[in-house]
Structures are given as C-alpha cells and as structure tokens.
Design a protein around this motif. Structure first.
Motif, PDB file in Angstrom:
ATOM      1  N   UNK A  75       1.959   6.550  -6.493  1.00  0.00           N
ATOM      2  CA  UNK A  75       2.710   6.910  -5.299  1.00  0.00           C
ATOM      3  C   UNK A  75       1.783   7.473  -4.234  1.00  0.00           C
ATOM      4  N   UNK A  76       2.188   7.310  -2.980  1.00  0.00           N
ATOM      5  CA  UNK A  76       1.443   7.907  -1.870  1.00  0.00           C
ATOM      6  C   UNK A  76       1.671   9.423  -1.908  1.00  0.00           C
ATOM      7  N   UNK A  77       0.657  10.221  -1.601  1.00  0.00           N
ATOM      8  CA  UNK A  77      -0.644   9.861  -1.034  1.00  0.00           C
ATOM      9  C   UNK A  77      -1.756   9.702  -2.061  1.00  0.00           C
ATOM     10  N   UNK A  78      -1.416   9.672  -3.362  1.00  0.00           N
ATOM     11  CA  UNK A  78      -2.455   9.661  -4.381  1.00  0.00           C
ATOM     12  C   UNK A  78      -3.067   8.277  -4.575  1.00  0.00           C
ATOM     13  N   UNK A  79      -2.275   7.241  -4.397  1.00  0.00           N
ATOM     14  CA  UNK A  79      -2.788   5.894  -4.535  1.00  0.00           C
ATOM     15  C   UNK A  79      -3.030   5.234  -3.194  1.00  0.00           C
TER      16      UNK A  79
END
Length: 560
Positions: A75-79
């Motif tokens: 999920x954003x913002x981690x990927x």
C-alpha cells in the motif's frame, strides 16, 4: 476480492517495451526485418493500450478517473504506486503515436545503422512511459535515468564528428542534472520522511521553520533537473545543437523528451504546492512564469538568428517549452487546458518538421544553398521566362505543402492546432477564472488581467511572428531561390510518417471541441489535489489467500 484485469493495463506501458527491448538485444546486425517488426508490434500494442486507458479513465470505469496499480501489493506510501489518469493517458497515447511515426521513418535507413537501435528505442519508450505513470519520486528518478541512458546511445546513433560533440555536451548536462535530482530527493526525504508524491503533498502543510526551508531547497534542486530537460532559459543552451546533430527519428523523440520535463513540473507543482500547501502554497510559480517568458524570448531570438533547419526546429521547441512553463506559472486552470492542447500540437509540429528536414536537405545542395544566400544578399532578381507547360513534380509538391503545414503549426497560424491553442490561451488570460478553494469554499481568483498576462500574450504573438519570418525565409531559400531543383528520391516509409503526424494535427483541428473537453476534465482533476491524495493513499491492497484450518491430531489413546 481480486485485482480486476483492467488495472493491469497500467503496467503494460512499462512492461511491454521492457520485454521487447530485452528480446531485441541478442539479435545481431543481420536481423533487420525481424527487429523492425518486433519493435513495430510493441508500439502498436502501446497505442492500443493507451486508447484503452483513455477509455477507462474518462469512461467512468475507475473512481475519480484514476486507476492505481500497487506494485508487489504494498500500500502507498510504502510501496511503488503507478497511477493512470486522463492527463497521463493522453501523454501515453502521444508517446506511442510519435514513436510509431519515428520508427516507421527509420525503417529504410536509420534502423539499419548499428546493432541496438531498436532495443534502445524500446528502452527509451519504457522510460518515458514510466515517467508519465509513476507516483513515486525515486521511481521517477529511475525512469528518468532509463530514458536518458537510452537517449545517450540514440543521440550517438549513426555517429559523426558533429554528433559526437553534441552528444558529449548532452550527456554532461544530463549527468549534472541527475546529480541535482538525487540531492533534491535526499532533502525531500529528510524533511518529509517519504517519497510518495501524494504523501509528500499531504505532509508539506505540516512543515515549518528549517524543515520547510530545506524542503524548498530540495524541491528547487529537483526542479532544476526538470527545467534543464524542458530547456528553460538559461538551462536550455544544449538543445538546438543536439536537435541539429541527432538523426531525424531520434530528434523527433527528443521533442517529446523535452515535454516530459514540463509534464513533471505541471504534475508536481499543482499537487505539492497547491493552495492547500500552507506556507509552501504557490512556491516557485513566479519563477516558472517569468522563466518561461524569458525562455520564449531566448527561443524567438535564436530562431530569428539561425538559418539552419535543425537549429530552427530546436529553437521552436524552446519557444513551446517556454510557453508551457509560463502557462503553469500563471496558475489558472482553464489556461492549463489550452496549454496541454498546445503541448500536443507543438510536439506533433516540431517532430514532423524534424523528419521533413532530412528530405528537404536532399534538394539543398551546398551549391544551391550558396546561390540562395548570394541572391538574397545582393538582391538578384530572376528574369521572367515563358512557362514550358511542365507541372510541379509530385515530390516537390509534397515537400512544399508539408513544409507549409509545419510552418503554420509552429507559427500558430490558422487553421491548424497551433492557432486554436494560442486562441484558447488568449481567451483564458482575457477571461480570468474564479475558482473555489477546497479548504473553506471561498471563491478566489484574479478579477482583472495582471500585467504578466498582457506580457505573456505579447510574447506569444511576437514569437509567432518571428516563427513566420524564419520559416518563410527558409522556405524561400529552399524552394524558390535555389535555382533548378532536381526532385529527390523519397521512399514511402519516409513520406507516410510525416503525412501521419500532419494528419493527426488536422484531426486535432477537426475534433478540437471534443479534445478541449477531455483536456478540461484532465486539468480539473489535477487541480484537485485533495481528491488526488485521498485516492492514492486509500487504495486498498489485495487480501492474502484465506488460510485453511490446521489439521487436528487426536492424542487420546483408543480403547482396546
């Protein structure tokens, strides 16, 4: 819950040219026909995919006209998030259509020189498409480097002394710009703790003091990279030399690469430095506005001072980039709509002219060029002769009519898209748009036309007049003052791409109302950063497979 197959279309513009380029690398010099058709099939796939994305984003299939692909299901913002909306989809279509024309033009000559032309061409498309789709700043840097690395090889393609000198300058400038990009990313990450564009935009209003100052420094350093690629004055000195030296199909793609920088500036500045950005709201807009105006002046002066067709096309690209940057800096949504229309039309015009230059050069021998200059300098007049009944050869008619169409589009004269775009920009400036801010619903916007608006209109008109003078001067020297011209031999694969690009321009004129409507919806979407941020950060990941219950083991001994 599963990922709908249509969301995989967002990944195709990156994966398809990557796989095609990898498949082309092992093929040796003798596989010209196979390499061409593999590359051609890849670009046809990109055209179909871009049309599908336009349908998905503008047809209500995706919420808010945005399709999001979460790489590796993080999920954003981690990927890393890829995002397709109306603006990125139309840019993907422009890339694919221009790539199709350039590749077709290279079939008989340029595609046969060197081993890895087609592979590098595919990697260039991959980098450009990735820059349009990515929603992560570091991933943007990666795609920029892929695009630039491929362009280094393509600019050197069919090398000669002039091309080597121009490419060395081009490579040095872009390596320096890449270093600034990395330093800017480091400062942005140090102050915000993220590189996801939506997450950065959400955290900017919370910055203050030293953190805000460092963030602005980082954004400025990163912007210098995009402005160098956009040829903003004084950073665009490299562009005319590179355009004039590169092979025609590569030069046509360089026109689009220049617009990639303007696209990134448009995307990031409207997202990160919007009215909702707190103390950072509107940061750099004046620099874009006045820098864009200075770029228009520089491009117009350069176009007036040169008599080399390649450099003339380069300065025309600089004028168009300056106009786009000034439009972004002016900060008015309906002006951005006309600016995007102008981006598409100017890209087609300059690219068609760069392809046409090689065909025109076949009739411009050194002797005829010197004769044209001498006749102009000494005001030599031709004595009238009786017509002998010989019609204009078809080749010469095509070259002259194609040149006239390119001149009309570059100068912004009716009835082609350049005129419609400039008329739209004038209408937007003369009718200031009042908008409502998302924070409190208060209607804001200029009620009178600022001085900068009048200056921008004057510069656009003046640059158009200079383009008319320069193009007419070149046309007169080439087609009228060069003595007896021998029609050159042209191949269908060289003529059809130019007709194709000019046909697209005519189509833009006929369908101007529909295209303006689509671009207005695209402009409205990118001017709503809150919707944009919420859509990206709320995109759900896919749940993992349901775990089956563990088998039970009965430890009770059975009765005898």
């Amino acid at each position: 819950m599963s990922l709908h197959w249509t969301q995989h279309l967002i990944l195709v513009p990156v994966i398809l040219p990557l796989l095609a380029g990898a498949a082309l690398v092992p093929l040796t010099q003798g596989w010209h026909r196979l390499k061409f058709w593999l590359s051609y099939a890849s670009i046809l796939g990109l055209v179909a995919n871009a049309l599908a994305l336009i349908h998905m984003t503008d047809g209500g299939a995706w919420q808010d006209g945005m399709g999001i692909y979460l790489a590796a299901n993080w999920s954003a913002p981690f990927g890393i998030a890829l995002l397709a909306d109306r603006l990125s989809s139309i840019m993907l279509l422009l890339t694919a259509l221009l790539g199709l024309a350039s590749l077709h033009f290279s079939k008989q000559r340029w595609g046969r020189i060197g081993v890895h032309f087609h592979a590098l061409f595919q990697f260039l498309l991959m980098g450009i498409n990735g820059a349009f789709l990515t929603h992560d700043l570091f991933n943007l840097f990666v795609f920029f480097e892929v695009m630039l690395a491929a362009s280094y090889g393509l600019v050197l393609h069919g090398y000669n002394a002039e091309r080597i000198r121009a490419s060395m300058q081009y490579i040095a400038i872009n390596l320096a710009a890449a270093l600034l990009f990395l330093l800017g990313l480091a400062l942005i990450y140090a102050t915000t703790g993220t590189l996801n564009m939506a997450d950065v935009a959400g955290r900017v209003p919370l910055l203050a003091g030293d953190d805000l100052a460092l963030f602005k420094i980082g954004a400025t350093m990163m912007a210098l990279t995009f402005l160098t690629k956009s040829a903003m004055w004084p950073l665009g000195f490299w562009l005319p030399t590179t355009y004039a030296a590169a092979s025609p199909p590569v030069a046509a793609m360089l026109v689009l690469m220049t617009k990639v920088g303007a696209y990134v500036v448009l995307r990031l500045w409207l997202l990160i430095f919007s009215d909702d950005a707190g103390a950072a709201a509107g940061f750099g807009q004046d620099a874009l506005l006045y820098g864009g105006m200075a770029t228009i002046v520089f491009g117009a002066a350069g176009m007036l001072s040169t008599d080399t067709a390649g450099r003339m096309a380069g300065y025309a690209a600089i004028i168009s980039s300056g106009t786009l940057l000034a439009v972004i800096g002016y900060g008015q949504p309906n002006l951005v709509t006309a600016g995007i229309y102008y981006l598409i039309g100017s890209t087609l015009a300059v690219a068609a002219f760069l392809l046409l230059i090689e065909l025109i050069d076949r009739i411009r021998t050194p002797r005829s060029a010197m004769l044209a200059l001498t006749m102009e300098a000494y005001a030599v007049e031709d004595a009238p002769v009786e017509p002998v009944g010989r019609g204009v050869p078809a080749v010469m008619a095509f070259l002259s009519l194609a040149f006239a169409a390119c001149a009309l589009m570059i100068a912004g004269l009716p009835p082609l898209p350049g005129f419609i775009a400039k008329f739209g920009m004038f209408h937007a400036v003369l009718h200031p748009q009042v908008v409502a801010t998302a924070a409190n619903g208060v209607m804001t916007g200029p009620t009178t036309i600022p001085t900068a608006g009048w200056v921008l209109i004057a510069l656009i008109v003046l640059s158009g007049l200079i383009a008319v003078i320069s193009m007419m001067r070149f046309g007169v020297r080439t087609f009228w003052a060069s003595g007896v011209l021998v029609p050159p031999k042209l191949h269908r694969t060289e003529v059809m791409p130019i007709i194709f690009l000019l046909g697209l321009a005519i189509g833009m004129t006929i369908q101007a109302n529909a295209l303006f409507g689509y671009l207005a919806r695209a402009s409205d979407a990118i001017h709503r950063p809150a919707t944009y941020i919420g859509r990206v950060l709320s995109e759900p990941t896919l749940p993992g497979p349901a775990s089956s219950p563990a088998p039970t083991i009965n430890l009770t001994p059975e009765a005898p």
